[in-house]
Design a protein around this motif. Structure first.
Motif, PDB file in Angstrom:
ATOM      1  N   MET A  51       0.829  -1.205   0.000  1.00 10.82           N
ATOM      2  CA  MET A  51       0.000   0.000   0.000  1.00 10.82           C
ATOM      3  C   MET A  51       0.863   1.255   0.000  1.00 10.82           C
ATOM      4  O   MET A  51       0.535   2.248  -0.662  1.00 10.82           O
ATOM      5  N   THR A  52       1.972   1.233   0.731  1.00 11.45           N
ATOM      6  CA  THR A  52       2.878   2.383   0.719  1.00 11.45           C
ATOM      7  C   THR A  52       3.560   2.517  -0.648  1.00 11.45           C
ATOM      8  O   THR A  52       3.739   3.632  -1.155  1.00 11.45           O
ATOM      9  N   LEU A  53       3.927   1.391  -1.249  1.00  6.87           N
ATOM     10  CA  LEU A  53       4.533   1.451  -2.585  1.00  6.87           C
ATOM     11  C   LEU A  53       3.557   2.000  -3.623  1.00  6.87           C
ATOM     12  O   LEU A  53       3.984   2.563  -4.644  1.00  6.87           O
ATOM     13  N   SER A  54       2.259   1.867  -3.370  1.00  3.11           N
ATOM     14  CA  SER A  54       1.296   2.453  -4.306  1.00  3.11           C
ATOM     15  C   SER A  54       1.421   3.975  -4.325  1.00  3.11           C
ATOM     16  O   SER A  54       1.193   4.615  -5.364  1.00  3.11           O
ATOM     17  N   LEU A  55       1.798   4.567  -3.196  1.00  2.00           N
ATOM     18  CA  LEU A  55       2.029   6.015  -3.160  1.00  2.00           C
ATOM     19  C   LEU A  55       3.246   6.397  -3.992  1.00  2.00           C
ATOM     20  O   LEU A  55       3.290   7.484  -4.585  1.00  2.00           O
ATOM     21  N   VAL A  56       4.246   5.515  -4.024  1.00  2.30           N
ATOM     22  CA  VAL A  56       5.419   5.760  -4.857  1.00  2.30           C
ATOM     23  C   VAL A  56       5.040   5.687  -6.330  1.00  2.30           C
ATOM     24  O   VAL A  56       5.405   6.562  -7.135  1.00  2.30           O
ATOM     25  N   ARG A  57       4.286   4.660  -6.705  1.00  6.28           N
ATOM     26  CA  ARG A  57       3.877   4.526  -8.110  1.00  6.28           C
ATOM     27  C   ARG A  57       3.001   5.692  -8.555  1.00  6.28           C
ATOM     28  O   ARG A  57       3.042   6.097  -9.714  1.00  6.28           O
ATOM     29  N   ASP A  58       2.219   6.242  -7.627  1.00  5.93           N
ATOM     30  CA  ASP A  58       1.337   7.364  -7.965  1.00  5.93           C
ATOM     31  C   ASP A  58       2.054   8.705  -7.932  1.00  5.93           C
ATOM     32  O   ASP A  58       1.436   9.748  -8.190  1.00  5.93           O
ATOM     33  N   GLY A  59       3.340   8.710  -7.585  1.00  9.88           N
ATOM     34  CA  GLY A  59       4.115   9.950  -7.581  1.00  9.88           C
ATOM     35  C   GLY A  59       3.897  10.827  -6.371  1.00  9.88           C
ATOM     36  O   GLY A  59       4.319  11.993  -6.347  1.00  9.88           O
ATOM     37  N   VAL A  60       3.267  10.294  -5.309  1.00  3.60           N
ATOM     38  CA  VAL A  60       3.043  11.079  -4.094  1.00  3.60           C
ATOM     39  C   VAL A  60       4.343  11.263  -3.323  1.00  3.60           C
ATOM     40  O   VAL A  60       4.641  12.347  -2.806  1.00  3.60           O
TER      41      VAL A  60
END
Length: 410
Positions: free
Chosen positions: A323-332
């Protein structure tokens, strides 16, 4: 027996700042002794080939409710700060000492001492003795200390002992028996609800008292725009306050409650979509300092009940990384920031030499394939119970090897 030095080769090292660096990492004993593009194994080293995957610090999970080694190892967690809400509570040095030994050698548990006896919010516990027994911080547990005089005395005492106070920020006089945030959704579902302002009121009080006491305060979960604005303003004033959140509050809003699924019965409850977006913005701008799993495995006896009767909590250890890596993929955020949230800042709050790939830091290491897809399945989780709010959700990012003190544990 001390094992031979370990060198991890062909790695992409996630360092405290910047993009991942291609290279290797070498350990001796339980410490990192070298890392970078020019590191090579010594003749007698054990060698692990990362095959181009990420090598990161092991996650330092700040605020779990159970010691659940299989789930922690699956999720890349090498150290876990255990909440005092145990049976009996961690309000006595002997219980703290026992908890601190409970996961070794494959996991280090850092107990959080109960702020008050029995976690009843009235009489301050023997905090100095519990610190000496291994407590790394002090926590109010699942509840807020409603008595401001007690909270101020606690903060002053912990400031003297240089211990962080971890607070649950919801005004219990307002929340009562609520299980949802007051909203159109809660009204439609007929759920007992409380206004989101219950969080902001608690945050404002705790920050004011921490500022008065000169204490370090960590608000374990801040989930509303109003609460986050208060944290942001306090940081600008120089208050020693940090804030955390779990993935549920940046991935989900209260619209997810439509099916009455009790895996979504959480504390704090899910918030509005506007609050969810405010949490993401606060992660991006540095207002939120910690992402934790909130791991709280609950079996059928706690969850197979009407929504209003179910116990709050989620099994979060296995999903906090993807879930945290999803923030990386989304550019957050970038990868370096992701592991500050997951590891470096929690380790600093607990005052342990971990959470960072750096020389002389603990050799707690995760090898991660950030692109590996998998589907969260509550029936197949390693956790002692599968009460995940992300059941059947496709995710990316898996730990493929885990080292605790340079010994491979998963």
């Amino acid at each position: 027996m001390i094992s031979a030095p370990l060198t991890i080769i062909n790695a992409r090292l996630v360092l405290p700042s910047g993009d991942p660096v291609a290279g290797a990492l070498r350990t001796e004993g339980d410490r990192i002794v070298a890392l970078g593009p020019d590191v090579v194994p010594a003749p007698d080293d054990r060698v692990f080939d990362a095959r181009g995957q990420l090598v990161t610090p092991g996650i330092v999970d700040l605020g779990v409710f159970a010691v659940d080694k299989p789930a922690f190892h699956f999720g890349g967690i090498t150290r876990a700060a255990l909440m005092p809400d145990q049976g009996p509570p961690l309000d006595h040095p002997a219980r703290v000492r026992f908890a601190a030994q409970s996961g070794k050698p494959g996991l280090w548990v850092h107990p959080l001492a109960a702020a008050t006896r029995g976690l009843d919010g009235s009489e301050i516990a023997e905090i100095a003795l519990m610190r000496d027994a291994g407590a790394r911080a002090v926590s109010t547990g699942r509840a807020w200390i409603a008595d401001s005089g007690t909270m101020l005395r606690l903060l002053r005492y912990c400031a003297m002992l240089d211990l962080v106070v971890v607070s649950h920020a919801e005004d219990s006089g307002i929340t009562g028996q609520a299980v949802a945030t007051a909203s159109e959704m809660a009204t439609r579902l007929g759920l007992p609800s409380a206004p989101a302002e219950a969080e902001a009121l608690a945050v404002a009080r705790d920050i004011a008292l921490a500022e008065l006491a000169g204490a370090r305060l960590h608000l374990r979960q801040v989930t509303t725009a109003a609460g986050l604005d208060l944290v942001r303003a306090a940081k600008r004033r120089g208050v020693a306050v940090t804030a955390g959140v779990t993935p549920a509050h940046f991935m989900l809003s209260d619209t997810a409650l439509a099916g009455f699924r009790t895996f979504l019965r959480l504390s704090p409850p899910l918030r509005s979509e506007a609050d969810r977006k405010a949490v993401i913005a606060a992660i991006a701008d540095g207002t939120i300092d910690v992402i934790a799993s909130g791991h709280d495995p609950r079996g059928p006896e706690d969850k197979r009940l009407p929504f209003a009767d179910a116990e709050p909590g989620m099994a979060g250890a296995e999903t906090v990384l993807p879930m945290t890596l999803s923030l990386v993929r989304d550019g957050v955020i970038d990868l370096a920031r992701a592991f500050r949230l997951l590891a470096a800042t929690p380790a600093a709050l607990l005052n342990v030499p971990a959470g960072v790939l750096a020389i002389d830091h603990a050799a707690d290491l995760a090898v991660i394939d950030p692109d590996r897809p998998w589907i969260v399945d509550s029936d197949k989780m390693a956790a002692s119970a599968g009460n995940t709010p992300f059941d059947r959700q496709p995710v990316q990012g898996r730990v493929t090897a885990l080292f605790k003190g340079a010994a491979q544990v998963a």
